[in-house]
Write a protein that holds these residues in place. Structure first.
Motif, short mmCIF file in Angstrom:
data_model
loop_
_atom_site.label_atom_id
_atom_site.label_comp_id
_atom_site.label_asym_id
_atom_site.label_seq_id
_atom_site.Cartn_x
_atom_site.Cartn_y
_atom_site.Cartn_z
N ASP A 1 -40.97 -81.91 -56.28
CA ASP A 1 -41.52 -82.83 -57.27
C ASP A 1 -40.54 -82.83 -58.44
OD1 ASP A 1 -42.81 -83.60 -59.69
OD2 ASP A 1 -44.77 -83.05 -58.93
N PHE A 2 -40.02 -84.00 -58.81
CA PHE A 2 -39.00 -84.07 -59.85
C PHE A 2 -39.51 -83.67 -61.23
CE2 PHE A 2 -36.92 -86.98 -56.75
CZ PHE A 2 -35.71 -86.30 -56.66
N GLN A 3 -40.82 -83.64 -61.44
CA GLN A 3 -41.35 -83.24 -62.74
C GLN A 3 -41.83 -81.80 -62.76
OE1 GLN A 3 -44.28 -85.98 -64.31
NE2 GLN A 3 -44.12 -85.17 -66.38
N ILE B 1 -51.07 -84.24 -61.82
CA ILE B 1 -50.68 -83.47 -63.01
C ILE B 1 -49.33 -83.88 -63.58
CG2 ILE B 1 -52.06 -81.45 -62.42
CD1 ILE B 1 -49.55 -80.13 -61.30
N HIS B 2 -48.57 -84.68 -62.83
CA HIS B 2 -47.24 -85.10 -63.28
C HIS B 2 -47.14 -86.62 -63.24
CE1 HIS B 2 -45.65 -80.92 -61.85
NE2 HIS B 2 -46.10 -80.88 -63.09
N ALA B 3 -47.27 -87.23 -64.40
CA ALA B 3 -47.30 -88.69 -64.48
C ALA B 3 -45.99 -89.34 -64.05
CB ALA B 3 -47.65 -89.12 -65.90
N GLU B 4 -44.87 -88.65 -64.24
CA GLU B 4 -43.57 -89.23 -63.91
C GLU B 4 -43.05 -88.81 -62.53
OE1 GLU B 4 -41.76 -91.52 -65.38
OE2 GLU B 4 -43.28 -91.77 -66.93
N GLY C 1 -48.50 -76.84 -53.07
CA GLY C 1 -47.76 -76.82 -54.32
C GLY C 1 -46.27 -76.98 -54.08
N THR C 2 -45.53 -77.09 -55.16
CA THR C 2 -44.08 -77.25 -55.08
C THR C 2 -43.39 -76.22 -55.98
OG1 THR C 2 -44.17 -78.91 -56.85
CG2 THR C 2 -44.20 -79.70 -54.57
#
Length: 256
Positions: free
Chosen positions: A113-115, A149-152, A227-228
């Protein structure tokens, strides 16, 4: 074969509540078909609650049976995934971005996940491993944006996929993690400009990325990835889920 996946994902942990609710609706439908269209009727509600009070074990047994069935399906999916990774890794790799030696017998699948700040830290370690063992490792990137949990996370994954269509995924991937605190549309376009991407094509490809990303997400959910970053490795000495700290030991043959 090493330790497999964590079967008890949040989805399974919360399944008891949702199945109980579903069973309530089934009870209503079976027992009171004429009244089922009015679920908020106080008398009907009391009748349903009375059935539950008199037969609570039926609800619990049904939930437990359902959970066991779901766990069995997850286990089967995990075993099939590992078997494919062992015998035909290209089936698992598919059209995902890869980096490293295409001749390497060690294939590392990363769900990321990039964020995710932990993914950003893992990115640094993976770059070091790829530089240190250029002929021993092939890294495969799979998207698992934690959108709740990560908008972007999803927009960033979309932008990276668009860059991938112009052969610049890994450069774009590195830039996203390096500038993780600035994730947003301005950054996505700035990186595209710095990489000299065709901006017209880049913007068009942004609208086409969703199916590929969803495919990765569906795979992660099927495998109960919770998860990541999350890593699965196939090497001559180890097959299964692996911690980032153990990857170098596997590459050097010092562990497992």
């Amino acid at each position: 074969m090493g330790t497999l996946f964590n079967w008890f994902s949040p989805l399974i942990r919360y399944m008891r509540t949702w199945i109980a609710i579903s069973l309530l609706f089934l009870i209503v439908t079976w027992s009171f078909p004429a009244q089922a269209a009015s679920p908020l009727d106080p008398q009907l509600e009391q009748q349903v609650l009375q059935i539950i009070r008199e037969h609570p074990e039926a609800i619990i047994e049904s939930v437990q049976a359902y959970q066991q069935l779901q766990q069995q399906k997850v286990k089967q999916a995990q075993q099939a995934f590992l078997q494919d990774l062992k015998t035909n890794p290209q089936t698992v790799i598919g059209e995902s971005p890869t980096i490293g030696s295409t001749q390497s017998k060690t294939v590392l699948i990363e769900f990321s996940d990039f964020q995710c700040p932990y993914c950003a830290e893992a990115h640094k370690t993976l770059k070091q491993l790829l530089a240190k063992y250029p002929n021993k490792l092939r890294l495969v990137y799979k998207n698992f944006p934690l959108v709740s949990i990560h908008a972007e996370a999803m927009p960033a994954a979309t932008a990276a996929w668009a860059a991938y269509q112009q052969g610049k995924f890994w450069e774009y991937h590195d830039a996203l993690f390096t500038n993780q605190k600035q994730l947003g549309q301005t950054l996505y376009l700035d990186i595209a400009k710095k990489l000299k991407l065709d901006l017209g094509k880049f913007k068009r490809d942004l609208t086409l990325a969703t199916p590929a990303i969803i495919k990765d997400i569906q795979l992660a959910e099927k495998l109960a990835v919770s998860g990541t970053p999350f890593f699965v490795i196939n090497s001559p000495t180890f097959l299964g889920v692996v911690q980032l700290a153990d990857i170098e030991s596997i590459l050097t043959g010092d562990k497992f």
